[in-house]
Design a protein around this motif. Sequence first.
Motif, PDB file in Angstrom:
ATOM      1  N   PRO A   1       9.475  -3.347  -7.438  1.00  0.00           N
ATOM      2  CA  PRO A   1       8.903  -4.067  -8.588  1.00  0.00           C
ATOM      3  C   PRO A   1       8.141  -5.335  -8.204  1.00  0.00           C
ATOM      4  CG  PRO A   1      11.149  -3.359  -9.081  1.00  0.00           C
ATOM      5  CD  PRO A   1      10.923  -3.075  -7.622  1.00  0.00           C
ATOM      6  N   VAL A   2       8.417  -5.894  -7.017  1.00  0.00           N
ATOM      7  CA  VAL A   2       7.710  -7.112  -6.608  1.00  0.00           C
ATOM      8  C   VAL A   2       6.260  -6.797  -6.271  1.00  0.00           C
ATOM      9  CG1 VAL A   2       7.623  -8.998  -4.938  1.00  0.00           C
ATOM     10  CG2 VAL A   2       9.833  -8.158  -5.748  1.00  0.00           C
ATOM     11  N   HIS A   3       6.028  -5.688  -5.539  1.00  0.00           N
ATOM     12  CA  HIS A   3       4.674  -5.377  -5.077  1.00  0.00           C
ATOM     13  C   HIS A   3       4.006  -4.271  -5.887  1.00  0.00           C
ATOM     14  CE1 HIS A   3       5.802  -1.558  -3.089  1.00  0.00           C
ATOM     15  NE2 HIS A   3       6.891  -2.170  -2.676  1.00  0.00           N
ATOM     16  N   ALA A   4       4.638  -3.830  -6.973  1.00  0.00           N
ATOM     17  CA  ALA A   4       4.052  -2.780  -7.800  1.00  0.00           C
ATOM     18  C   ALA A   4       2.691  -3.208  -8.346  1.00  0.00           C
ATOM     19  CB  ALA A   4       4.996  -2.442  -8.952  1.00  0.00           C
ATOM     20  N   ARG A   5       1.880  -2.240  -8.741  1.00  0.00           N
ATOM     21  CA  ARG A   5       0.535  -2.533  -9.241  1.00  0.00           C
ATOM     22  C   ARG A   5       0.569  -3.385 -10.501  1.00  0.00           C
ATOM     23  NH1 ARG A   5      -3.122  -2.005  -5.243  1.00  0.00           N
ATOM     24  NH2 ARG A   5      -2.532  -0.232  -3.961  1.00  0.00           N
TER      25      ARG A   5
ATOM     26  N   GLY B   1      -2.482 -12.406  -9.042  1.00  0.00           N
ATOM     27  CA  GLY B   1      -3.810 -12.309  -8.459  1.00  0.00           C
ATOM     28  C   GLY B   1      -4.884 -11.999  -9.479  1.00  0.00           C
ATOM     29  N   HIS B   2      -4.590 -11.089 -10.417  1.00  0.00           N
ATOM     30  CA  HIS B   2      -5.602 -10.670 -11.374  1.00  0.00           C
ATOM     31  C   HIS B   2      -5.791 -11.668 -12.512  1.00  0.00           C
ATOM     32  CE1 HIS B   2      -6.674  -6.894  -9.670  1.00  0.00           C
ATOM     33  NE2 HIS B   2      -5.461  -6.413  -9.717  1.00  0.00           N
TER      34      HIS B   2
ATOM     35  N   GLN C   1      -3.598  -6.182  -0.902  1.00  0.00           N
ATOM     36  CA  GLN C   1      -2.625  -5.123  -1.150  1.00  0.00           C
ATOM     37  C   GLN C   1      -2.803  -4.019  -0.103  1.00  0.00           C
ATOM     38  OE1 GLN C   1      -3.994  -4.624  -5.271  1.00  0.00           O
ATOM     39  NE2 GLN C   1      -1.952  -5.157  -5.978  1.00  0.00           N
ATOM     40  N   TYR C   2      -2.061  -4.146   0.986  1.00  0.00           N
ATOM     41  CA  TYR C   2      -2.100  -3.129   2.037  1.00  0.00           C
ATOM     42  C   TYR C   2      -0.820  -2.303   1.968  1.00  0.00           C
ATOM     43  CZ  TYR C   2      -5.880  -5.815   4.228  1.00  0.00           C
ATOM     44  OH  TYR C   2      -7.054  -6.465   4.477  1.00  0.00           O
ATOM     45  N   ASP C   3      -0.979  -0.971   1.888  1.00  0.00           N
ATOM     46  CA  ASP C   3       0.178  -0.081   1.828  1.00  0.00           C
ATOM     47  C   ASP C   3       0.253   0.840   3.038  1.00  0.00           C
ATOM     48  OD1 ASP C   3       1.361  -0.896  -0.652  1.00  0.00           O
ATOM     49  OD2 ASP C   3      -0.347   0.012  -1.683  1.00  0.00           O
ATOM     50  N   ILE C   4      -0.483   0.482   4.096  1.00  0.00           N
ATOM     51  CA  ILE C   4      -0.367   1.192   5.362  1.00  0.00           C
ATOM     52  C   ILE C   4      -0.132   0.166   6.462  1.00  0.00           C
ATOM     53  CG2 ILE C   4      -1.772   3.181   4.697  1.00  0.00           C
ATOM     54  CD1 ILE C   4      -4.109   1.896   6.147  1.00  0.00           C
ATOM     55  N   ASP C   5       0.590   0.566   7.499  1.00  0.00           N
ATOM     56  CA  ASP C   5       0.913  -0.385   8.559  1.00  0.00           C
ATOM     57  C   ASP C   5      -0.189  -0.400   9.618  1.00  0.00           C
ATOM     58  OD1 ASP C   5       1.262   1.837  10.167  1.00  0.00           O
ATOM     59  OD2 ASP C   5       3.431   1.621  10.366  1.00  0.00           O
ATOM     60  N   GLU C   6       0.064  -1.117  10.730  1.00  0.00           N
ATOM     61  CA  GLU C   6      -0.960  -1.299  11.757  1.00  0.00           C
ATOM     62  C   GLU C   6      -1.299   0.004  12.474  1.00  0.00           C
ATOM     63  OE1 GLU C   6       2.998  -1.333  13.255  1.00  0.00           O
ATOM     64  OE2 GLU C   6       2.056  -2.681  11.792  1.00  0.00           O
TER      65      GLU C   6
ATOM     66  N   GLY D   1       3.908  -1.497  -0.009  1.00  0.00           N
ATOM     67  CA  GLY D   1       4.281  -2.912   0.015  1.00  0.00           C
ATOM     68  C   GLY D   1       4.197  -3.546   1.383  1.00  0.00           C
ATOM     69  N   TYR D   2       3.501  -2.892   2.318  1.00  0.00           N
ATOM     70  CA  TYR D   2       3.487  -3.374   3.700  1.00  0.00           C
ATOM     71  C   TYR D   2       3.044  -4.836   3.783  1.00  0.00           C
ATOM     72  CZ  TYR D   2       2.463  -3.744   8.671  1.00  0.00           C
ATOM     73  OH  TYR D   2       2.431  -4.155   9.976  1.00  0.00           O
TER      74      TYR D   2
END
Length: 544
Positions: A184-188, A196-197, A211-216, A223-224
């Motif tokens: 719930p913290v990083h949800a859209r 932010g919006h 909002q990055y949801d993939i790692d390096e 929520g990465y």
Amino acid sequence: MQLIETAPHEFAAHFLFAEHGLDPFFACDRRIKDGDGSQHAEFEFEGEPWNVTLSYRDSGLEHPGDQLPTGTDFRLAEMREFELNVKSGDDIAGERSFHTHIAPRWQGMRSKGGSTISVPDDLEEGVNLHVQGSNIEFDRYQSLIKRAARAVGINSRYFDELHDFSTVLDAERYVRVDKNESGPVHARDGPIAQLGHLLENDRTGRRKLVQYDIDESARDRPGYYHTATLGPHRVREAFPSHELPKEVKHYYTKHAVDLDSNRSIAHPKVGVSYQRSFWKDQLDASPNDIERLNRELEETLLSVLAEAGLPLRSGAGTYVEDAYFAPENSDRDRDIVELDFTQIKHRQESVVIKHLADGIAPTAWESLEVLVTDGGEVSPQDIADETGRHPGSVRRALNRIPDLVEREYGKVSLRSKYIADLVHDAVTEAREATRRAAEAGAKAIEAAERGLDQSTSTFIAWAAKHDIDIRDREGDELRLKFGVVDDIRRKLREGYELWTAADMPEDRYRMAKVQYKKEIDSGLRSIDKTETKSFASVAWHHLS
């Protein structure tokens, strides 16, 4: 009320000391020479063992010669600067530590390249300590520096009084949340995205929502790395008593995807950090400002957790212990500022509605069109060039809509991403209305040319004006496809009266299939969901 304790993470500051001039600097030089290049020691502070190393490094400063511009004798053959490294002796992970770079300061000092080094006007001579550390309470750094200096043979009183120009550069507090609970913290629609919006400017360089949801390694990790950064003006919209610019973040360590859940670092941190680059002022390193820093960071962090629906007390498996964060409750007096996004949203909607209802001058309307369609930085002159208006007319028009736009340093922007979305919808709807009106006129002319009577052409023009798609094929039922309507029954009643006035079959209209879009509460934006119903289920009894 007992609330979860937050933990300190990163910290950086310039600690400036001037009470004893360059004495601390000369003392470091003597101790380095006494120790053949370094000094090592151990000490205890508040029951915890610490290790300290004093060393030196080459300096980028120009050697002043035998005497400083201030008149002080400078009897060092080579120009050096010094480093004080301090680490906790109990820290197995090795990340509870700080590094201090000690450099001299005097009026008129220069770099080896010949550049003048900026020194506060009221400081003749002193030392600057650039401190960078982690996992240590912010108010302990100065005390630890004093004890570490004493341990390596330097008088600790040199570091008693901070100069007023001492400045905090970076600071973060955090909690670690179970990865199965932090969604719930990083949800859209969660607090980070909404901050932010709703509260940031829509122009390049001001708004920062990541909002990055993939790692390096390009692997999925929801929520990465999610952050929202707010400047001092925006932060007060959410936290009226706050002023410090901040970044709210939800983030994982690198390679967290590979880690077993029983390891604490497999779970994300939720943190709030001070963002010095987002304002022109500075945060002093005084005890009062450190206390203020802690208060604002903690209140923001607790408020974000509360908005996400997470408990603010330990237990229930929400929080995960790590080497530096213990999920324990504290009776310390801390406030939770309610993040009322609905109120903020309604306030921004009401601003747009007010201006649309009151009517916007043509020049202001054209300016809004440019702002919602141009993705870069826009100035009043840019708008004037785009619209063919005089720059003075554009500036006057913008002055009449201060609730919608923000002007700074010759640039213009819409006040928030949410306002930008609302204005974009209004501009789009205005363009559509103009298109439909032109289409309605064209269809009325076409109907007249085809020899249709006035009643029939009136119905055709009405349908075009209101963006109603009519499918009236022989053998099929009549279909009426509406766009967004605020009162479908009233619109159907209007159509029924025009349909029957044109002597078209009444029963065919009554048996029509009706499709229309629903509206959200504001009436300004529609969702994609549509309703398809029989005419009778929508409005039969209204026409009987």
